[in-house]
Design a protein around this motif. Structure first.
Motif, PDB file in Angstrom:
ATOM      1  N   GLU A 186       5.846   2.352   2.093  1.00  0.00           N
ATOM      2  CA  GLU A 186       4.821   1.927   1.131  1.00  0.00           C
ATOM      3  C   GLU A 186       5.454   1.363  -0.134  1.00  0.00           C
ATOM      4  O   GLU A 186       4.979   0.385  -0.696  1.00  0.00           O
ATOM      5  CB  GLU A 186       3.931   3.120   0.761  1.00  0.00           C
ATOM      6  N   MET A 187       6.547   2.008  -0.544  1.00  0.00           N
ATOM      7  CA  MET A 187       7.215   1.559  -1.755  1.00  0.00           C
ATOM      8  C   MET A 187       7.760   0.143  -1.544  1.00  0.00           C
ATOM      9  O   MET A 187       7.612  -0.738  -2.396  1.00  0.00           O
ATOM     10  CB  MET A 187       8.359   2.513  -2.082  1.00  0.00           C
ATOM     11  N   GLU A 221       6.653  -2.051   0.534  1.00  0.00           N
ATOM     12  CA  GLU A 221       5.559  -3.013   0.660  1.00  0.00           C
ATOM     13  C   GLU A 221       5.003  -3.362  -0.716  1.00  0.00           C
ATOM     14  O   GLU A 221       4.736  -4.522  -1.014  1.00  0.00           O
ATOM     15  CB  GLU A 221       4.460  -2.409   1.541  1.00  0.00           C
ATOM     16  N   GLU A 222       4.872  -2.305  -1.544  1.00  0.00           N
ATOM     17  CA  GLU A 222       4.320  -2.530  -2.875  1.00  0.00           C
ATOM     18  C   GLU A 222       5.197  -3.484  -3.672  1.00  0.00           C
ATOM     19  O   GLU A 222       4.709  -4.446  -4.289  1.00  0.00           O
ATOM     20  CB  GLU A 222       4.205  -1.184  -3.603  1.00  0.00           C
ATOM     21  N   LEU A 273      12.012  -8.469 -11.995  1.00  0.00           N
ATOM     22  CA  LEU A 273      11.799  -7.083 -11.544  1.00  0.00           C
ATOM     23  C   LEU A 273      13.035  -6.221 -11.784  1.00  0.00           C
ATOM     24  O   LEU A 273      12.938  -5.036 -12.086  1.00  0.00           O
ATOM     25  CB  LEU A 273      11.439  -7.069 -10.052  1.00  0.00           C
ATOM     26  N   PHE A 299       5.122  -7.048  -2.288  1.00  0.00           N
ATOM     27  CA  PHE A 299       3.889  -7.711  -2.692  1.00  0.00           C
ATOM     28  C   PHE A 299       4.031  -8.235  -4.117  1.00  0.00           C
ATOM     29  O   PHE A 299       3.675  -9.359  -4.420  1.00  0.00           O
ATOM     30  CB  PHE A 299       2.713  -6.737  -2.603  1.00  0.00           C
ATOM     31  N   HIS A 300       4.615  -7.394  -4.970  1.00  0.00           N
ATOM     32  CA  HIS A 300       4.794  -7.797  -6.354  1.00  0.00           C
ATOM     33  C   HIS A 300       5.647  -9.062  -6.450  1.00  0.00           C
ATOM     34  O   HIS A 300       5.285 -10.025  -7.135  1.00  0.00           O
ATOM     35  CB  HIS A 300       5.454  -6.662  -7.153  1.00  0.00           C
ATOM     36  N   GLU A 352       6.182 -11.344  -4.243  1.00  0.00           N
ATOM     37  CA  GLU A 352       5.488 -12.515  -3.705  1.00  0.00           C
ATOM     38  C   GLU A 352       4.500 -13.085  -4.711  1.00  0.00           C
ATOM     39  O   GLU A 352       4.453 -14.297  -4.955  1.00  0.00           O
ATOM     40  CB  GLU A 352       4.739 -12.136  -2.429  1.00  0.00           C
ATOM     41  N   ARG A 353       3.711 -12.173  -5.320  1.00  0.00           N
ATOM     42  CA  ARG A 353       2.713 -12.625  -6.281  1.00  0.00           C
ATOM     43  C   ARG A 353       3.395 -13.293  -7.470  1.00  0.00           C
ATOM     44  O   ARG A 353       2.958 -14.339  -7.945  1.00  0.00           O
ATOM     45  CB  ARG A 353       1.883 -11.442  -6.796  1.00  0.00           C
ATOM     46  N   GLU A 354       4.495 -12.663  -7.900  1.00  0.00           N
ATOM     47  CA  GLU A 354       5.206 -13.209  -9.056  1.00  0.00           C
ATOM     48  C   GLU A 354       5.755 -14.599  -8.718  1.00  0.00           C
ATOM     49  O   GLU A 354       5.634 -15.540  -9.516  1.00  0.00           O
ATOM     50  CB  GLU A 354       6.349 -12.249  -9.441  1.00  0.00           C
ATOM     51  N   GLU A 386       4.645 -16.622  -6.443  1.00  0.00           N
ATOM     52  CA  GLU A 386       3.509 -17.532  -6.316  1.00  0.00           C
ATOM     53  C   GLU A 386       3.117 -18.090  -7.676  1.00  0.00           C
ATOM     54  O   GLU A 386       2.899 -19.288  -7.858  1.00  0.00           O
ATOM     55  CB  GLU A 386       2.299 -16.765  -5.754  1.00  0.00           C
ATOM     56  N   ARG A 387       3.051 -17.133  -8.646  1.00  0.00           N
ATOM     57  CA  ARG A 387       2.631 -17.562  -9.967  1.00  0.00           C
ATOM     58  C   ARG A 387       3.664 -18.520 -10.568  1.00  0.00           C
ATOM     59  O   ARG A 387       3.328 -19.512 -11.189  1.00  0.00           O
ATOM     60  CB  ARG A 387       2.455 -16.350 -10.876  1.00  0.00           C
TER      61      ARG A 387
END
Lengths: 892, 110
Positions: free
Chosen positions: A20-21, A23-24, A54, A27-28, A30-32, A34-35
């Motif tokens: 989970e860690m 994946e979390e 990060l 995800f971060h 990827e979003r970053e 993307e932005r």
């Protein structure tokens, strides 16, 4: 709580949480990215910038783990795995360490189990810490709990406000038969006050306890509550037993309940088989007057449950006030008594000071054994520390913090201790099996059971011992090891600094081990010696070719004349049996626990103020007693058939009696009074030597003999002297009693040798335990000592090489090393000797008749230790001295 | 990102996260974006310190996490305030106001 769940989840579902860690964080990123792309960055750069923003992916994860609080536990598990690996890699080291600790911990667990059963274990009732013990102590007998008379108990119970409940109980042996035709046998019963079960918060799982009205009228309520074990044994656990009846001393009793399994009564030694109301005492004993109304009959033990918030001291203050108010009703002697309230533990210690002392002593000795074992392991660990200094240095160079390293090293010693503890429990189990003492019934027919067991309390204690030893043996090596000097260690050289310091530390260890061994060996030597001397001493009478058998005509409720007829008949017919050379009757069996005494007033003796008589063991015997057990008469004469109930009252005393009460006077013709013959004088007609009456190691006791004819008793022992094996007479004599009266139970049928042997069994056992402890301690110390000395000499190989290179001869090197070893052991022996001498004084003061530091111990122990130390020095020193100097210089 | 941004004092990150979550559940990245936006880029939080803080708050029971679909329809871990978290936010915000007022007083800028 939720925190714990959270941590548990983190720990046990580590895979999921890790996933989970990941994946979390992914995800971060990827979003970053993307932005970032959105803002016009090219794909690659966007991803790179996101990662940089990060920070280190793994580092963030580690910080998250920290934040979740799993690392402590995780580290521990990691350390444990690492520790196991290290131990597997050094099996010799592991085996010696584990064995050392196992011996130490096992011995401790076994001794603790005995201490627990004798002293420490709480009463088997709910809220046992509320229960206190009441007594009315005689000022002239500083030890032992003074019993309480029933009227005094009743007054305490009615007037005292400090207690939620106050119970009285008294153990006694009873004759039991399941039906009229059943052969009677002897069982241990206890007379209890009506509130006994309710106040002790014991609820019978079957039937009920006693009712208040069952404590009201003498002899009215013949009801009995069975103990669980007795119910299982005699009635095979039949639940339909409630409502049936059982014959006790020939009276039918209704069974109203069965006590819970865990409730084994309020006494350490005696486990009752059943409980009957105190109000049945007169009927059961056949006494003419109700003993419950006799204020001078201090037969009862009293326990109470304190009200919340009250201390034993406050309760005692209240009882003292009540006691003052009772003064007019007390005899002069009883006015001297003092009411006392003690916790159960204090009461046990007070009641049996000698046992308590012995237990403390054994616990102390066994603690020394554990310390020696720990010192061994500490040594081994220190030795390994040097072998590991490179590994440690590398780990420290890699950035492992010192505290982390200490934790890891401690985990290793904890691991050792736990494994040692588990193996030790095996030793403890064997030890406990050995300690399970089951002497036969005591002189008064009560079954004494001392049953140490391997229960949760012992397990807990062993765990504690293991942890303490882990810290003891692990902490200092861990601290020292983690102090490793990085640079030289990494360069594969001797750590430069700290050598001196460490040598001093190890020398101190050698001295400490030698000193402790001296103390342990001196102490065990003294004990073993003293006990052995006692065991080998002459009891002062004949013990071979004697069969004993005890009888009590009150079980069949004979009147005194009926008793006399019965015993006369028994003597006549037993004397006629083939193989019998003589028969006699004696009230007390030598070495029996339930021997009777009398309050004696010797003529002309001035007692200290407040005391009017002395309690002295007294046995009623017939005219053949002294000749039959071969107890000589030193002065005057033995009893004769003419000393009957019509003749003047006579008595025989022993030499200790004369020494105590009529020193330097002629005892013959002196007079004395005894409690059971108020205001009548008995004339002393003879003096016997002072024999042993309770145990072989006892101090000389005054003893009094009176004649059976003038002092009829219902309970007597028949002494049958034979020309053949006395055990063969057991059956014929039993049958003889049965033919005289089938309802008369006989007990303690055995040879006198068996009886005394059984009495000596606990003493013998203590000797064996102490001797074993001494041997274990000695061998541990020797192993440790040898390893320690040999190791520190081996470490000096290089130095020796240097010395030889510059011209030292082999003999010089040997002499140097031996001199140092000699010095160390001498210092250790000196320190140990001083401690042992101090302790031996305490021993001699604490145990009457115990040996002192004898020559054998004083000479052998230091000699042995010296030899081992020298041997440990010699072997490696010779090896070192033989080594080619060049090779030695190159070593390491 | 200019050079005149200030690093966060200890403990304030927790307050900011709680405040951000007071308006509704968010996932980690969106929390970091939101804090960055409302603080007009003056407050600079290291993204790397955000996640350990979230795990710490979760362990203390002030926020809880569940997995859900993000705005671009991907699986994401959403955080929201618990009842205890709401209370904690209120307490901490008050304490913060008192502190800043007091400090401002001392500095004479009130």
């Amino acid at each position: 709580m939720s925190d714990l769940l959270y941590r548990m989840r983190s720990l046990f579902r580590r895979g999921t949480v890790e996933e989970e860690m990941n994946e979390e964080l992914r995800f971060h990123l990827e979003r970053e990215a993307e932005r970032n792309q959105h803002r016009g960055m090219p794909h690659d750069q966007a991803a790179r910038e996101a990662k940089m923003a990060l920070g280190g992916f793994e580092q963030v994860k580690e910080e998250c783990r920290d934040a979740r609080g799993v690392t402590l536990v995780e580290n521990f598990i990691q350390d444990l795995r690492y520790g196991l690996r290290m131990l597997r890699r050094a099996p010799g080291f592991a085996a010696v360490a584990v064995l050392s600790l196992a011996l130490g911990i096992g011995a401790n667990a076994a001794i603790f189990s005995m201490a627990d059963v004798l002293l420490l274990r709480p009463l088997p009732v709910p809220n046992p810490d509320q229960v206190v013990v009441l007594s009315t102590d005689r000022p002239d007998s500083p030890e032992g709990l003074g019993g309480v008379s029933y009227p005094d108990y009743r007054d305490f119970r009615n007037q005292a406000k400090s207690f939620e409940g106050l119970v009285a109980y008294q153990f006694s042996a009873f004759s039991i038969a399941k039906s009229v035709n059943d052969t009677a046998h002897l069982q241990t019963g206890v007379l209890v006050s009506d509130n006994f079960f309710q106040a002790m918060q014991v609820t019978p799982p079957l039937g009920r306890g006693l009712l208040p009205e069952e404590g009201e009228v003498s002899g009215r309520n013949a009801v009995v509550v069975l103990a669980y074990d007795f119910w299982r044994r005699e009635f095979y656990g039949d639940p339909a037993v409630v409502g049936r009846s059982i014959r006790i001393n020939g009276i039918d009793f209704d069974i109203v309940g069965v006590a819970p399994k865990e409730f084994t009564g309020l006494d350490v030694y005696v486990r009752p088989d059943f409980y009957v109301p105190t109000q049945m005492w007169q009927r059961l004993s056949g006494a003419a007057a109700d003993p419950l109304e006799d204020r001078s009959n201090h037969a009862f033990s009293v326990s109470g449950r304190l009200r919340p918030g009250l201390t034993p001291e406050k309760a005692q203050a209240e009882l003292e006030t009540i006691w003052k108010g009772l003064e007019p009703r007390h005899s002069e002697a009883d006015q001297q008594r003092l009411p006392r309230v003690r916790t159960v533990l204090k009461a046990r210690i007070h009641d049996d000071t000698e046992d308590a002392r012995l237990v403390t002593l054994l616990l102390g000795l066994v603690a020394v054994v554990l310390i020696i074992a720990c010192a061994n392991v500490a040594n081994l660990l220190l030795g390994r520390a040097r072998a590991r200094h490179r590994e440690i240095a590398i780990r420290m160079a890699l950035g492992v913090s010192r505290s982390r390293l200490v934790r890891q090293l401690l985990t290793e010693s904890v691991l050792l201790a736990l494994v040692g503890g588990i193996v030790g429990l095996g030793f403890a189990y064997a030890g406990i099996r050995f300690l399970q003492i089951r002497p036969p019934t005591s002189g008064d027919g009560l079954q004494i059971i001392i049953a140490p067991r391997l229960d949760h309390r012992v397990l807990l204690f062993s765990l504690l011992a293991a942890i303490v030893s882990a810290v003891l043996c692990g902490l200092i090596p861990a601290l020292q090891t983690s102090k490793a000097d990085l640079v030289p260690a990494l360069k594969n050289a001797e750590p430069g600094q700290g050598v001196r310091q460490r040598t001093i530390g190890r020398n101190a260890l050698v001295i400490a081990q030698v000193a402790l061994s001296v103390v342990l060996l001196a102490a065990t030597g003294m004990l073993v010696n003293g006990f052995r001397k006692a065991l080998l001493s002459d009891p002062g009478f004949r013990t071979d070719h004697v069969l004993i058998l005890q009888l009590d005509t009150s079980f069949v409720r004979y009147t005194p004349p009926q008793s006399q007829v019965f015993y006369k008949e028994l003597l006549d017919r037993a004397g006629a049996l083939p193989g019998v050379t003589a028969v006699s009757l004696g009230e007390n069996i030598p070495f029996g626990t339930g021997q009777n005494g009398e309050a004696v007033i010797p003529e002309g003796f001035q007692f200290p103020k407040g005391q009017s008589s002395a309690g002295i063991m007294t046995s009623a015997v017939d005219e053949n007693y002294f000749s039959a057990i071969r107890m000589p008469i030193r002065q005057g004469r033995a009893f004769t058939a003419h000393d009957d109930d019509k003749a003047p009252l006579v008595a025989i005393v022993n030499e200790q009696f004369v020494k105590t009460y009529w020193p330097n006077q002629d005892p013959l013709g002196k007079r004395l009074q005894i409690g059971s013959k108020k205001n009548q004088w008995l004339r002393v007609v003879g003096v016997t030597p002072t024999a042993k009456y309770f145990y072989l190691g006892e101090a000389p006791q005054p003893y009094l003999y009176v004649t059976f004819a003038q002092n009829p008793r219902s309970r007597m022992a028949l002494f049958t002297h034979t020309s053949v094996d006395p055990a063969g007479l057991a059956m014929p004599v039993r049958q003889l009693v049965h033919s005289l009266d089938p309802n008369e139970p006989v007990f303690n049928v055995m040879t006198l040798e068996q009886f005394i042997g059984a009495k000596n069994h606990p003493v013998q056992m203590v000797v064996e335990v102490v001797a074993t402890m001494g041997l274990v301690g000695l061998s541990l110390a020797l192993i440790g000592l040898y390893g320690l000395v040999a190791y520190s000499v081996a470490r000096r190989t290089r130095e020796i090489g240097v010395r030889m290179a510059i011209g030292a001869r082999q003999i010089d090197v040997l002499r140097m090393v031996l001199r140092q070893g000699f010095l160390l052991s001498l210092i250790g022996i000196g320190i140990g000797g001083v401690i042992a001498a101090a302790i031996s004084k305490a021993f001699v003061a604490g145990f009457v008749g115990l040996g002192s530091l004898n020559a054998a111990v004083c000479v052998l122990v230091p000699l042995l230790l010296m030899l081992v130390t020298l041997g440990a020095c010699y072997v490696p020193a010779r090896r070192a001295a033989r080594v080619d100097p060049l090779a030695a210089l190159r070593a390491e | 990102m200019g050079t005149d941004c200030i690093d966060l004092p200890q403990g304030t990150l927790d307050l900011l996260i709680l405040q951000t979550l007071a308006l509704g559940p968010r996932h980690g990245w969106s929390i970091s974006e939101r804090i960055q936006q409302v603080s007009t880029d003056v407050l600079r939080i290291k993204q790397g310190s955000l996640y350990p803080a979230l795990h710490r708050l979760e362990r203390r029971g002030w926020i809880k996490a569940r997995w859900g679909a993000s705005e671009n329809n991907r699986r994401a871990k959403f955080y929201e305030l618990t009842a205890r978290g709401h209370k904690q936010l209120k307490d901490e915000a008050e304490a913060w106001k008192k502190l800043t007022a007091a400090v401002a007083d001392v500095l004479g800028t009130a």
